[in-house]
Design an enzyme around this catalytic site. Structure first.
Site, short mmCIF file in Angstrom:
data_model
loop_
_atom_site.label_atom_id
_atom_site.label_comp_id
_atom_site.label_asym_id
_atom_site.label_seq_id
_atom_site.Cartn_x
_atom_site.Cartn_y
_atom_site.Cartn_z
N SER A 155 0.79 -1.09 0.20
CA SER A 155 -0.07 0.05 -0.06
C SER A 155 0.82 1.26 0.08
CB SER A 155 -0.94 -0.01 1.31
OG SER A 155 -2.25 -0.96 0.77
N TYR A 254 -10.57 2.73 6.12
CA TYR A 254 -9.60 2.43 4.94
C TYR A 254 -10.01 1.38 3.88
CZ TYR A 254 -4.74 1.43 3.35
OH TYR A 254 -3.61 1.06 2.50
N SER A 255 -9.87 1.79 2.54
CA SER A 255 -10.36 0.84 1.61
C SER A 255 -9.34 0.87 0.30
CB SER A 255 -12.03 1.07 1.16
OG SER A 255 -12.44 0.48 0.20
N ASN A 256 -8.99 -0.19 -0.11
CA ASN A 256 -8.16 -0.42 -1.19
C ASN A 256 -8.81 -0.05 -2.38
OD1 ASN A 256 -5.55 -1.56 -0.32
ND2 ASN A 256 -6.88 -2.98 0.58
N GLY A 387 2.81 -0.82 4.01
CA GLY A 387 2.55 -1.63 2.90
C GLY A 387 2.63 -2.90 3.02
#
Length: 431
Positions: A155, A254-256, A387
């Protein structure tokens, strides 16, 4: 003549002094060198490494625009590299159990279960690498992390994507207030009837780019369905997310999926993929020679070590489609330090856009735009990102001016004791 209370205090003081001396790093060694081995003992990682960079961004380093006169450094950057590994792991066998029940006193046997090498050098990263020749040529363990190794940065990709979006905003090619619908018509549409659950009530006509950047869109994280193991196209990732329960728009979650959509916006606005645009705007100007977007390539560039899940399964080969614009990036320790130093020194964004990037109000103090703050016990706040992707966990943190940067990594996706991350950052930025 001292009273009895004073006499009792003397042995206690001596004991405390001895304890402090025993736990402190040897004179001249950074405090992080005493902390790093804990990542393979208490943290149960096969190997860990860090690279710290200290110095203002200099005109001798690549990047534009030109540095301000008061930011030009007279000295070249100081780089410090350290690594530690479990030497019992050979070249062919993954760790038997890299996440067992934690020891009651794991620090007591650091010396027998780790093999730490630490190097410090001044000058350019290439010069500093020359001092690490013993680490570069050592083939004693497959888990050994070398300074030049490529690894999956997970990330941390989001900071790169956010930087590109903010550059486009500075060029007036988009606005952070733009609704997603303006750039990606029909991608997220309100349901047409009560029986239509295709968007869970979200509407691209009201969902803004700012909400995507700050994780306040309400979009669910598609990886909660794929577990980060199933490669998806961007459109498939969004469709998957829209079948999952949403959070309330405006609240931080939080969201990819947010950054997958931003990757699609970059392509729509520029006509180039997020990978090509990031390379053109960031990777090439900063000469981040070890950084790349692999696309569908499942292998890592050379040199690289092995990567393991926290159960010990070798996942060195991985389809990057599991992460896309939310976590596809491959990089090196040197490149990540250089990138975050340049970003926070104002080399990549005009001042107004950098201020927006660091503004955490929309996300309730949790997150800016592709960056998040962490306040350490000494009062220092560092900025950066972590990440996590199968086989890799990375964390980069930097001071607000970018003068000090630390990146550390382990070659597994989970640290058994998550408090060690804060401990390591404290050792670097509070010493």
């Amino acid at each position: 003549m001292p009273n009895p209370r004073t006499l009792l205090a003397i042995p206690l003081a001596v004991a405390l002094i001895g304890l402090t001396s025993a736990s402190a790093p040897p004179a001249g060694k950074p405090a992080t060198d005493a902390t790093l081995p804990l990542l393979v003992t208490r943290g149960k990682a096969p190997a860990a490494a860090l690279l710290a960079r200290e110095a203002p961004w200099s005109t001798t380093e690549p990047g534009a625009p030109a540095a301000q006169p008061d930011r030009q450094a007279a000295q070249r950057p100081l780089w410090h590299f350290a690594h530690v590994n479990q030497p019992t792991v050979d070249d062919t066998t993954p760790p038997a159990d890299i996440n067992p029940t934690p020891d009651t006193n794991p620090e007591s046997d650091i010396a027998t279960h780790t093999n730490a090498v630490s190097k410090t050098a001044t000058g350019s990263p290439s010069n500093a690498r020359n001092t690490d020749s013993d680490a570069e040529t050592d083939n004693g363990a497959a888990t050994r992390i070398r300074r030049t190794d490529h690894f999956r940065a997970g990330s941390i990709t989001k900071t790169f994507i956010a930087t590109v979006v903010l550059q486009l905003a500075a060029e007036h090619r988009l606005s952070l207030s733009d609704p997603v619908e303006r750039h990606l018509p029909g991608l997220i549409r309100a349901k047409d009837s009560e029986n239509d659950k295709s968007t869970n009530g979200l509407d691209g006509r009201t969902l803004t780019l700012r909400a995507l950047l700050t994780h306040t869109s309400g979009l669910a994280d598609y990886t909660s369905a794929t577990k980060g193991l199933v490669p998806l196209t961007p459109s498939e990732a969004v469709r998957t997310a829209l079948t999952l329960p949403t959070t309330a728009p405006g609240r931080w979650s939080y969201s990819n999926t947010n950054y997958v959509v931003l990757g699609m916006v970059i392509k729509q606005v520029t006509g180039r993929s997020y990978a090509a645009e990031t390379a053109r705007r960031i990777i090439t100007p900063l000469r981040l020679s070890g950084t790349s977007f692999p696309g569908t390539r499942s292998t890592l560039p050379s040199p690289h070590g092995r990567a393991y899940t926290h159960q010990g399964r070798d996942v060195t080969a991985l389809n990057p489609g599991v992460a896309g614009a939310a976590g596809e990036l491959i990089s090196t320790l040197t490149d990540l330090d250089r990138y975050y130093a340049a970003l926070l020194a104002g080399r990549l964004l005009p001042a107004p856009q950098l201020r927006q990037m660091l503004n955490t109000r929309a996300a309730e103090g949790h997150y800016g735009m592709g960056l998040y703050p962490q306040k350490l016990p000494c009062g220092t706040t560092v900025w950066g990102h972590n990440g996590r992707i199968p086989g890799s966990y990375v964390r980069t943190a930097a001071t607000r001016d970018g003068d000090r940067v630390l990146t550390f990594r382990v070659n597994t996706d989970e640290i058994a004791d998550p408090t060690l991350e804060r401990t390591l950052l404290t050792a670097e930025f509070c010493s």
